[in-house]
Design a protein around this motif. Structure first.
Motif, short mmCIF file in Angstrom:
data_model
loop_
_atom_site.label_atom_id
_atom_site.label_comp_id
_atom_site.label_asym_id
_atom_site.label_seq_id
_atom_site.Cartn_x
_atom_site.Cartn_y
_atom_site.Cartn_z
N MET A 24 0.68 -1.00 -0.64
CA MET A 24 0.23 0.22 0.35
C MET A 24 0.78 1.12 -0.12
SD MET A 24 -1.28 0.14 3.99
CE MET A 24 -0.75 0.48 5.37
N GLN A 25 0.22 2.07 -0.52
CA GLN A 25 0.91 3.34 -0.21
C GLN A 25 0.25 4.55 0.16
OE1 GLN A 25 0.19 2.50 -3.63
NE2 GLN A 25 2.16 0.78 -3.30
N VAL A 26 0.83 5.33 1.20
CA VAL A 26 0.31 5.89 2.20
C VAL A 26 0.84 7.58 2.14
CG1 VAL A 26 -0.64 4.30 3.77
CG2 VAL A 26 1.50 5.24 3.49
N GLN A 27 0.12 8.42 2.77
CA GLN A 27 0.46 10.27 2.36
C GLN A 27 -0.21 10.37 3.74
OE1 GLN A 27 -1.20 11.55 -1.08
NE2 GLN A 27 1.11 12.13 -1.53
N ASP A 28 0.98 11.67 3.80
CA ASP A 28 0.99 12.32 5.10
C ASP A 28 -0.21 13.51 5.10
OD1 ASP A 28 2.31 11.56 7.71
OD2 ASP A 28 3.71 12.51 6.60
N THR A 37 -3.80 5.91 -0.23
CA THR A 37 -3.51 5.93 -1.21
C THR A 37 -3.66 5.69 -2.49
OG1 THR A 37 -1.06 7.55 -1.72
CG2 THR A 37 -2.59 8.27 -0.78
N GLY A 38 -3.20 4.23 -1.79
CA GLY A 38 -2.77 3.15 -3.45
C GLY A 38 -2.90 2.00 -2.72
N ILE A 39 -3.89 0.98 -3.05
CA ILE A 39 -3.50 0.07 -3.17
C ILE A 39 -2.37 -1.00 -4.37
CG2 ILE A 39 -5.03 -2.75 -1.81
CD1 ILE A 39 -4.68 -0.89 0.07
N GLU A 40 -1.92 -2.00 -3.51
CA GLU A 40 -1.34 -2.99 -4.69
C GLU A 40 -2.91 -4.36 -4.66
OE1 GLU A 40 2.23 -6.96 -5.21
OE2 GLU A 40 2.61 -5.03 -4.80
N ASN A 41 -3.17 -4.69 -5.91
CA ASN A 41 -4.23 -5.58 -6.33
C ASN A 41 -3.54 -6.58 -6.12
OD1 ASN A 41 -6.75 -6.98 -7.24
ND2 ASN A 41 -5.71 -7.24 -9.43
N GLN A 42 -4.54 -7.70 -5.20
CA GLN A 42 -4.01 -8.86 -4.22
C GLN A 42 -2.62 -8.74 -3.14
OE1 GLN A 42 -6.09 -11.90 -4.19
NE2 GLN A 42 -7.56 -9.94 -5.24
N GLY A 43 -1.98 -7.64 -3.25
CA GLY A 43 -1.28 -7.77 -2.07
C GLY A 43 -1.78 -7.80 -0.33
N PRO A 44 -0.72 -7.65 -0.09
CA PRO A 44 -1.37 -7.92 1.72
C PRO A 44 -2.47 -7.06 2.16
CG PRO A 44 1.34 -8.09 1.65
CD PRO A 44 0.58 -7.87 0.00
N GLN A 51 -8.42 -0.40 2.56
CA GLN A 51 -8.98 0.38 0.99
C GLN A 51 -8.36 1.58 0.77
OE1 GLN A 51 -13.32 0.64 1.64
NE2 GLN A 51 -13.15 -2.00 1.37
N ILE A 52 -8.49 2.22 0.07
CA ILE A 52 -8.08 3.32 -0.26
C ILE A 52 -9.04 4.58 0.24
CG2 ILE A 52 -7.86 5.38 -2.01
CD1 ILE A 52 -7.02 3.28 -4.30
N SER A 53 -8.04 5.46 1.30
CA SER A 53 -8.65 6.39 1.44
C SER A 53 -9.11 5.90 3.17
CB SER A 53 -10.51 6.94 0.94
OG SER A 53 -10.16 7.47 0.10
N ASP A 54 -8.86 5.35 3.14
CA ASP A 54 -8.82 4.33 4.88
C ASP A 54 -7.75 5.52 5.22
OD1 ASP A 54 -10.91 2.81 4.46
OD2 ASP A 54 -9.16 0.98 4.97
N VAL A 55 -7.99 6.17 6.67
CA VAL A 55 -7.02 6.45 7.90
C VAL A 55 -6.37 5.56 8.83
CG1 VAL A 55 -7.01 9.12 9.66
CG2 VAL A 55 -8.56 8.79 7.42
#
Length: 109
Positions: A24-28, A37-44, A51-55
Motif C-alpha cells: 500500500m501507499q500512504v501519505q501524510d 492512497t494506493g493498494i496493490e491488487n492482491q497484495g497484503p 482500502q484507499i482513503s482509509d486513515v
C-alpha cells in the motif's frame, strides 16, 4: 544504525536482504493524518481489507504518527508475521490483521 545492522545480519545469515511489504501507499494529510492512497491488487493490504482513503490510526497498538514510522515498522516486520492495522473508514473504526509480505528487490514491489 539499526537498519544497517539488520541488512548486514540478513546478508550474512540468509545471503540476501529481507524486508517486510504491505502493498500500500500512504501519505501524510494535514487534516486527517496518514491516509491510504494506493493498494496493490492482491497484495497484503488488499487481502487484509485495507482500502484507499482509509486513515491509519495505529499499527500493532501504537499510534500511527508519520509515514516514515509506519513504513519502517512494516519493512522491519518478518514476512509472514501478522500486524494489526487500526483504520478509520468513514465513521467506522476497524482493526484489520495484515499478513506481511516480502519485498522483492528489483521488481518494484
Amino acid at each position: 544504525y539499526q537498519m544497517a545492522q539488520k541488512v548486514m545480519k540478513d546478508i550474512i545469515g540468509k545471503g540476501r536482504v529481507i524486508r517486510g511489504f504491505a502493498g500500500m501507499q500512504v501519505q501524510d494529510h494535514a487534516l486527517y493524518g496518514i491516509v491510504v492512497t494506493g493498494i496493490e491488487n492482491q497484495g497484503p493490504a488488499s487481502k487484509a481489507g485495507i482500502q484507499i482513503s482509509d486513515v491509519l490510526i495505529s499499527v500493532d497498538g501504537q499510534d500511527a504518527i508519520s509515514v516514515p514510522e509506519v513504513m519502517s515498522k512494516v519493512s522491519n516486520a518478518a514476512p509472514g508475521s501478522t500486524m494489526e492495522f487500526e483504520v478509520k473508514r468513514k465513521e467506522e473504526t476497524l482493526k484489520l490483521p495484515l499478513v506481511v509480505g516480502e519485498l522483492e528487490f528489483g521488481t518494484g514491489r
